[in-house]
Scaffold this motif. Structure first.
Motif, PDB file in Angstrom:
ATOM      1  N   ASP A 259       0.824  -1.212   0.000  1.00  0.00           N
ATOM      2  CA  ASP A 259       0.000   0.000   0.000  1.00  0.00           C
ATOM      3  C   ASP A 259       0.857   1.260   0.000  1.00  0.00           C
ATOM      4  O   ASP A 259       2.088   1.196   0.031  1.00  0.00           O
ATOM      5  CB  ASP A 259      -1.036  -0.008   1.132  1.00  0.00           C
ATOM      6  N   GLU A 260       0.190   2.416  -0.020  1.00  0.00           N
ATOM      7  CA  GLU A 260       0.886   3.703  -0.120  1.00  0.00           C
ATOM      8  C   GLU A 260       1.756   4.010   1.095  1.00  0.00           C
ATOM      9  O   GLU A 260       2.642   4.862   1.036  1.00  0.00           O
ATOM     10  CB  GLU A 260      -0.109   4.851  -0.366  1.00  0.00           C
ATOM     11  N   ASN A 261       1.551   3.292   2.207  1.00  0.00           N
ATOM     12  CA  ASN A 261       2.368   3.478   3.404  1.00  0.00           C
ATOM     13  C   ASN A 261       3.462   2.416   3.543  1.00  0.00           C
ATOM     14  O   ASN A 261       4.135   2.349   4.567  1.00  0.00           O
ATOM     15  CB  ASN A 261       1.488   3.490   4.650  1.00  0.00           C
ATOM     16  N   GLY A 262       3.606   1.562   2.521  1.00  0.00           N
ATOM     17  CA  GLY A 262       4.651   0.546   2.515  1.00  0.00           C
ATOM     18  C   GLY A 262       4.287  -0.740   3.222  1.00  0.00           C
ATOM     19  O   GLY A 262       5.149  -1.592   3.424  1.00  0.00           O
ATOM     20  N   PHE A 263       3.016  -0.906   3.585  1.00  0.00           N
ATOM     21  CA  PHE A 263       2.588  -2.123   4.277  1.00  0.00           C
ATOM     22  C   PHE A 263       2.038  -3.148   3.294  1.00  0.00           C
ATOM     23  O   PHE A 263       1.352  -2.794   2.326  1.00  0.00           O
ATOM     24  CB  PHE A 263       1.517  -1.798   5.324  1.00  0.00           C
ATOM     25  N   PRO A 264       2.293  -4.441   3.550  1.00  0.00           N
ATOM     26  CA  PRO A 264       1.725  -5.474   2.678  1.00  0.00           C
ATOM     27  C   PRO A 264       0.219  -5.609   2.898  1.00  0.00           C
ATOM     28  O   PRO A 264      -0.262  -5.417   4.010  1.00  0.00           O
ATOM     29  CB  PRO A 264       2.461  -6.748   3.112  1.00  0.00           C
ATOM     30  N   ASN A 265      -0.492  -5.903   1.825  1.00  0.00           N
ATOM     31  CA  ASN A 265      -1.931  -6.153   1.842  1.00  0.00           C
ATOM     32  C   ASN A 265      -2.148  -7.487   1.151  1.00  0.00           C
ATOM     33  O   ASN A 265      -1.724  -7.663   0.002  1.00  0.00           O
ATOM     34  CB  ASN A 265      -2.686  -5.081   1.052  1.00  0.00           C
ATOM     35  N   THR A 266      -2.805  -8.427   1.815  1.00  0.00           N
ATOM     36  CA  THR A 266      -3.010  -9.764   1.258  1.00  0.00           C
ATOM     37  C   THR A 266      -4.495 -10.012   1.047  1.00  0.00           C
ATOM     38  O   THR A 266      -5.321  -9.598   1.854  1.00  0.00           O
ATOM     39  CB  THR A 266      -2.412 -10.830   2.198  1.00  0.00           C
ATOM     40  N   LYS A 267      -4.797 -10.705  -0.042  1.00  0.00           N
ATOM     41  CA  LYS A 267      -6.178 -10.982  -0.414  1.00  0.00           C
ATOM     42  C   LYS A 267      -6.289 -12.412  -0.910  1.00  0.00           C
ATOM     43  O   LYS A 267      -5.443 -12.869  -1.680  1.00  0.00           O
ATOM     44  CB  LYS A 267      -6.601 -10.012  -1.526  1.00  0.00           C
ATOM     45  N   ALA A 268      -7.335 -13.112  -0.492  1.00  0.00           N
ATOM     46  CA  ALA A 268      -7.625 -14.448  -1.020  1.00  0.00           C
ATOM     47  C   ALA A 268      -8.303 -14.294  -2.372  1.00  0.00           C
ATOM     48  O   ALA A 268      -9.143 -13.414  -2.569  1.00  0.00           O
ATOM     49  CB  ALA A 268      -8.517 -15.221  -0.061  1.00  0.00           C
ATOM     50  N   MET A 269      -7.914 -15.120  -3.306  1.00  0.00           N
ATOM     51  CA  MET A 269      -8.466 -15.100  -4.665  1.00  0.00           C
ATOM     52  C   MET A 269      -8.769 -16.540  -5.090  1.00  0.00           C
ATOM     53  O   MET A 269      -8.260 -17.489  -4.494  1.00  0.00           O
ATOM     54  CB  MET A 269      -7.454 -14.521  -5.660  1.00  0.00           C
ATOM     55  N   LEU A 270      -9.527 -16.665  -6.157  1.00  0.00           N
ATOM     56  CA  LEU A 270      -9.663 -17.969  -6.794  1.00  0.00           C
ATOM     57  C   LEU A 270      -8.300 -18.336  -7.372  1.00  0.00           C
ATOM     58  O   LEU A 270      -7.413 -17.485  -7.457  1.00  0.00           O
ATOM     59  CB  LEU A 270     -10.725 -17.897  -7.891  1.00  0.00           C
ATOM     60  N   PRO A 271      -8.121 -19.579  -7.792  1.00  0.00           N
ATOM     61  CA  PRO A 271      -6.827 -19.934  -8.390  1.00  0.00           C
ATOM     62  C   PRO A 271      -6.559 -19.098  -9.646  1.00  0.00           C
ATOM     63  O   PRO A 271      -7.495 -18.551 -10.244  1.00  0.00           O
ATOM     64  CB  PRO A 271      -7.003 -21.407  -8.771  1.00  0.00           C
ATOM     65  N   PRO A 272      -5.316 -19.005 -10.060  1.00  0.00           N
ATOM     66  CA  PRO A 272      -5.017 -18.277 -11.295  1.00  0.00           C
ATOM     67  C   PRO A 272      -5.792 -18.887 -12.467  1.00  0.00           C
ATOM     68  O   PRO A 272      -6.008 -20.096 -12.506  1.00  0.00           O
ATOM     69  CB  PRO A 272      -3.512 -18.475 -11.489  1.00  0.00           C
TER      70      PRO A 272
END
Length: 140
Positions: free
Chosen positions: A25-38
């Motif tokens: 993100d804009e503050n340098g922190f990681p953001n993780t999200k669950a997604m369907l498979p590629p």
């Protein structure tokens, strides 16, 4: 040591119903999200997903392409983290290649009149966890 990373890790990835993608993100922190498979994969180097163009993640990847993806096998307690870069692709050729008519439930405007967009991850290296130990590896 992993004897054949492409095969071993490819098999793990192929069997998972969920994948995780991370952005910065804009503050340098990681953001993780669950997604369907590629929706498309080329070995363990290149991966493609589709998502909504106005999503927070798209803005983050455009600002900082550094990314991480993760797959894990809950049953055997194995996992792989791949680090690399994520590109935002608004190219009609790749959109046509990936598009399926069933996606209209997510993208009401369809492939080219909605907010359907493709993201492409290119891995540089990774870390594999299995049998209570981890191993770093490079991706050619």
């Amino acid at each position: 040591m992993i004897k054949n990373p492409v095969e071993t890790i490819g098999n793990l990835i192929e069997k998972q119903g969920i994948s995780f993608i991370s952005s910065i993100d804009e503050n340098g922190f990681p953001n993780t999200k669950a997604m369907l498979p590629p929706v498309k994969r080329e070995g363990i180097k290149t991966f493609y997903w589709h998502t909504n163009s106005p999503s927070m993640r798209i803005k983050q990847y455009k600002n900082n392409s550094k990314a991480c993806i993760y797959f894990y096998d809950k049953r055997f307690f194995k996992g792989v983290m791949l680090k690399g870069t994520m590109e935002v692709l608004d190219d009609i050729k790749i959109k046509k290649e990936i598009w399926k008519d069933e996606y209209t439930k997510y993208y009401t405007g369809g492939m080219d009149r909605g907010d359907f967009i493709v993201i492409k991850f290119t891995a540089e290296n990774g870390r594999y966890y299995s049998n209570f130990s981890s191993e770093d590896f490079k991706i050619e």
